[in-house]
Design an enzyme around this catalytic site. Structure first.
Site, PDB file in Angstrom:
ATOM      1  N   ASP A 432     -10.285   5.810  -3.860  1.00 35.62           N
ATOM      2  CA  ASP A 432      -9.691   4.183  -3.348  1.00 35.62           C
ATOM      3  C   ASP A 432      -9.452   3.527  -4.664  1.00 35.62           C
ATOM      4  O   ASP A 432      -9.421   2.267  -4.934  1.00 35.62           O
ATOM      5  CB  ASP A 432     -10.745   3.382  -3.146  1.00 35.62           C
ATOM      6  N   GLU A 508      -6.814   4.913   4.779  1.00 34.99           N
ATOM      7  CA  GLU A 508      -7.421   3.813   6.335  1.00 34.99           C
ATOM      8  C   GLU A 508      -5.557   2.954   5.752  1.00 34.99           C
ATOM      9  O   GLU A 508      -5.590   2.393   6.467  1.00 34.99           O
ATOM     10  CB  GLU A 508      -8.542   3.237   6.064  1.00 34.99           C
ATOM     11  N   GLU A 512      -3.354  -2.385   1.447  1.00 38.70           N
ATOM     12  CA  GLU A 512      -3.669  -2.238   0.405  1.00 38.70           C
ATOM     13  C   GLU A 512      -2.943  -1.280  -0.468  1.00 38.70           C
ATOM     14  O   GLU A 512      -2.867  -1.452  -1.668  1.00 38.70           O
ATOM     15  CB  GLU A 512      -5.612  -1.973   0.095  1.00 38.70           C
TER      16      GLU A 512
END
Length: 684
Positions: A432, A508, A512
């Site tokens: 991430d 996911e 973002e």
């Protein structure tokens, strides 16, 4: 929220010597640490690669983690290595209303007859679009989108090909340089060799060479249109790629260029999104068609491709502007939201992801205030909040966490993540990075815009954060792998770092990811760095287009999603290299409000370009509506559904937004009102 042939020209040796004890701060403004969370890369990478930055979110990551024996999807084949052998599967797909997934059942197993059972494989080189995997005397040129599996036999050896499916026949052609291997499961594979090779079928369904061979072997499954496909594969069998490079080109585009060997034209395969953005004069072979998790792959001839996206406007404020009659309502919300900014809340938030969201929420308030002519009243308070929040992370003074540099893979980890694979959602194992750092970079870009002195003082740290996930100047910034998260072949990012998964990489939240590259483009504007703005804009355009292609499930998308999945879902939850799931990492599939929201947040000017299809937006909001009525549906998640509703029904959306008692930690009432009132006139 979740838990990337010659070596690429991007992978250049560090300017500083990695093997010395010299402090990294001479080139990189964050302290150095020895991470105990990251795995040791030396087991699977050639020694000559270990002194350069290594990929942490790549398409071949499973090959270099743990035992290196989980499969990876090298379109159109699933590839696995184990026991000094390479397993090749032309996968079938299982599909239902909750998952689309490729199934790994090896069609062929390739090895040397005199293999060493305990020998491991290693990566001898890698590029943007391919990897060379060495197993004994075999070097596999795994280039993405090649219809052929190509490998070089580097030293005279007996080649062994086996299958658990049973061999029906092995037929030779053309002076023993072509064979067709027909299996009992109905599939046929064609084999080409650079010189004569003599294959013998044994009683145990193994195919062996009767003599030693040295040279190049290519194998390819014959897809459904076998006769026509065989002719095409024959025609282009003499030219093979050994690596592939991608570079940003002018005007929102990428250029692919493959290094090739042999003679004749280069045949590759293009997925759905490739074909949408290839030039119209590019030759696409409709008669060569392979199935994949990403829809049909079609043949394309040429050793370079030019891919062009629709331009994306990079703006600080709304793209369409706001009617001044709505200013008072937004100003009233701004007063309340700015008054709630609390540095104490930041100091009690050690997690880098949630901390970054709080910063970005505040930065949004400043830009909204600018747009509604209320900046003088609230921007000073926002600037103070941002300085107090950002600076401790940039100078290593935040007591509960911080950014550190680790050398094994060459990149940032958090202090808490340096000793843990789960802290900060796995940031310490390169999970991430674009999500977390994207929020920080967005906030930094806004603060740099508002305060020129601060902008100059903290430029090294600002660029260091950016370069970790979007190193677009590898020759000048040699402390990290270029474009850490971005996949140039799939044209979107991956989030899962140094963790092994049976279905490969995953992501996911595309929104973002968009935020990360949009923030980079804004930072380019703040610093007057046109090349950064161009790079960030191009990746923003790519990520948006990919999200619309792969994550937004439209009923008419025949060939990408099977009927059952397409009827049940409007949004993908987790998208894997070899699967599509409706669930999320943090929520079941039934929580549709979360699944929708994680593909919307954070709400930004660029969000408008993610949701240009108003018909689809209406379908998505109607699809999520039953979930919003659950008692445990979160208020913050509801806000993102109402934001989408505002695209086509402002009045209804505003009424619902005003009734919300809570907002996502990266969102606010000011932001939702700004968004709805900035939707183009004539809708709703």
């Amino acid at each position: 929220m979740e838990e990337t042939c010659k070596q690429s020209p991007f992978s250049i040796l560090f300017f500083f010597l990695l093997l010395t004890a010299a402090p990294v701060s001479a080139q990189f403004p964050f302290p150095e640490t020895t991470s105990t969370a990251v795995p040791d890369p030396s087991k699977f990478f050639s020694p000559n690669l270990l002194s350069s930055p290594l990929p942490t979110n790549s398409f071949f990551q499973n090959f270099v983690l743990n035992n290196g024996d989980s499969p990876e999807y090298i379109h159109p084949y699933l590839i696995r290595t184990a026991n000094s052998s390479l397993f090749v599967s032309y996968p079938s797909r299982i599909s239902n209303s909750s998952i689309n997934q490729l199934q790994f059942f090896p069609d062929l197993v390739i090895s040397s007859l005199n293999k060493t059972s305990n020998a491991t494989h290693f990566v001898s080189s890698f590029s943007d679009l391919g990897v060379d995997l060495d197993i004994g005397v075999f070097r596999y040129h795994l280039v993405r989108g090649s219809p052929y599996l190509t490998f070089s036999v580097l030293k005279t050896s007996f080649v062994l090909i086996s299958t658990s499916n049973g061999v029906r026949s092995v037929d030779s052609y053309e002076d023993y340089t072509k064979y067709i291997i027909r299996l009992n499961n109905g599939r046929s594979w064609v084999l080409y060799s650079s010189s004569a090779i003599y294959l013998i079928k044994s009683k145990s369904n193994q195919i062996v060479t009767s003599g030693g061979f040295i040279g190049v072997i290519r194998v390819a499954v014959l897809p459904d249109s076998a006769v026509e496909s065989e002719k095409i594969l024959d025609r282009y069998s003499g030219c093979y790629p050994v690596s592939g490079f991608a570079k940003l080109s002018g005007g929102f585009g990428f250029e692919y260029k493959w290094q090739k060997k042999g003679s004749g034209g280069l045949l590759m395969l293009a997925h759905t999104l490739h074909r949408e953005i290839l030039p119209r004069d590019q030759t696409v072979l409709q008669n060569l068609r392979y199935s994949s998790i990403d829809g049909d792959l079609l043949g394309v001839v040429g050793d370079s491709w030019d891919l062009k996206f629709n331009p994306i406007p990079i703006t600080w404020h709304s793209i369409n502007g706001i009617n001044s009659k709505f200013f008072p309502e937004i100003v009233a919300a701004l007063k309340r939201d700015v008054a709630t900014l609390n540095v104490t809340e930041l100091s009690s938030t050690p997690a880098s992801y949630f901390y970054g969201k709080l910063l970005a929420r505040a930065a949004r308030l400043a830009l909204i205030a600018e747009e509604v002519n209320y900046g003088a009243s609230v921007i000073p308070a926002v600037v103070k909040f941002l300085k107090n929040g950002i600076q401790p992370w940039l100078i290593g003074k935040f007591p509960k966490n911080g950014f550190l540099y680790e050398r094994k893979w060459a990149g940032l980890v958090t202090k808490n993540g340096a000793t843990s694979t789960i802290e900060d959602f796995g940031f310490g194992i390169y999970n991430d990075h674009h999500f977390h750092l994207g929020y920080f970079v967005y906030s930094i870009a806004v603060l740099a815009k508002l305060d020129p002195n601060w902008r100059k003082q903290y430029k090294p740290q600002a660029y260091a954060l950016l370069y970790d996930y979007m190193n677009f100047r590898p020759k000048k910034s040699q402390f990290s792998i270029p474009f850490r998260n971005f996949d140039f072949w799939k044209l979107h990012s991956w989030a899962a770092g140094l963790a092994e998964f049976p279905d490969g990489r995953n992501q996911e939240s595309t929104s973002e990811a968009v935020n990360a590259y949009y923030a980079a483009a804004l930072m380019g504007l703040a610093y007057g760095d046109a090349s950064l703005t161009a790079a960030g804009s191009t990746l923003t355009a790519a990520e948006i287009t990919a999200s619309q292609t792969w994550w937004h499930v439209k009923k008419e998308k025949n060939g990408i999603y099977d009927k059952g999945f397409a009827e049940e879902n409007r949004m993908v939850g987790i998208l894997w290299s070899a699967a599509r799931e409706s669930r999320l990492w943090f929520a079941p599939a039934e929580w549709r409000e979360c699944r929708l929201g994680i593909q919307v947040l954070p709400v930004l000017p660029v969000t408008e370009r993610m949701f240009t299809d108003v018909g689809f937006v209406k379908e998505a909001v109607e699809w999520v509506q039953p979930a919003l009525e659950r008692e445990d549906a979160g208020e913050g998640w509801k806000g993102f559904a109402y934001a989408l509703e505002g695209i086509y029904d402002k009045k209804s959306a505003v009424e619902k937004v005003k009734k919300l008692k809570k907002h996502d930690d990266g969102n606010s009432l000011s932001n939702l009102l700004w968004w709805i009132y900035s939707r183009p006139e004539g809708r709703g």
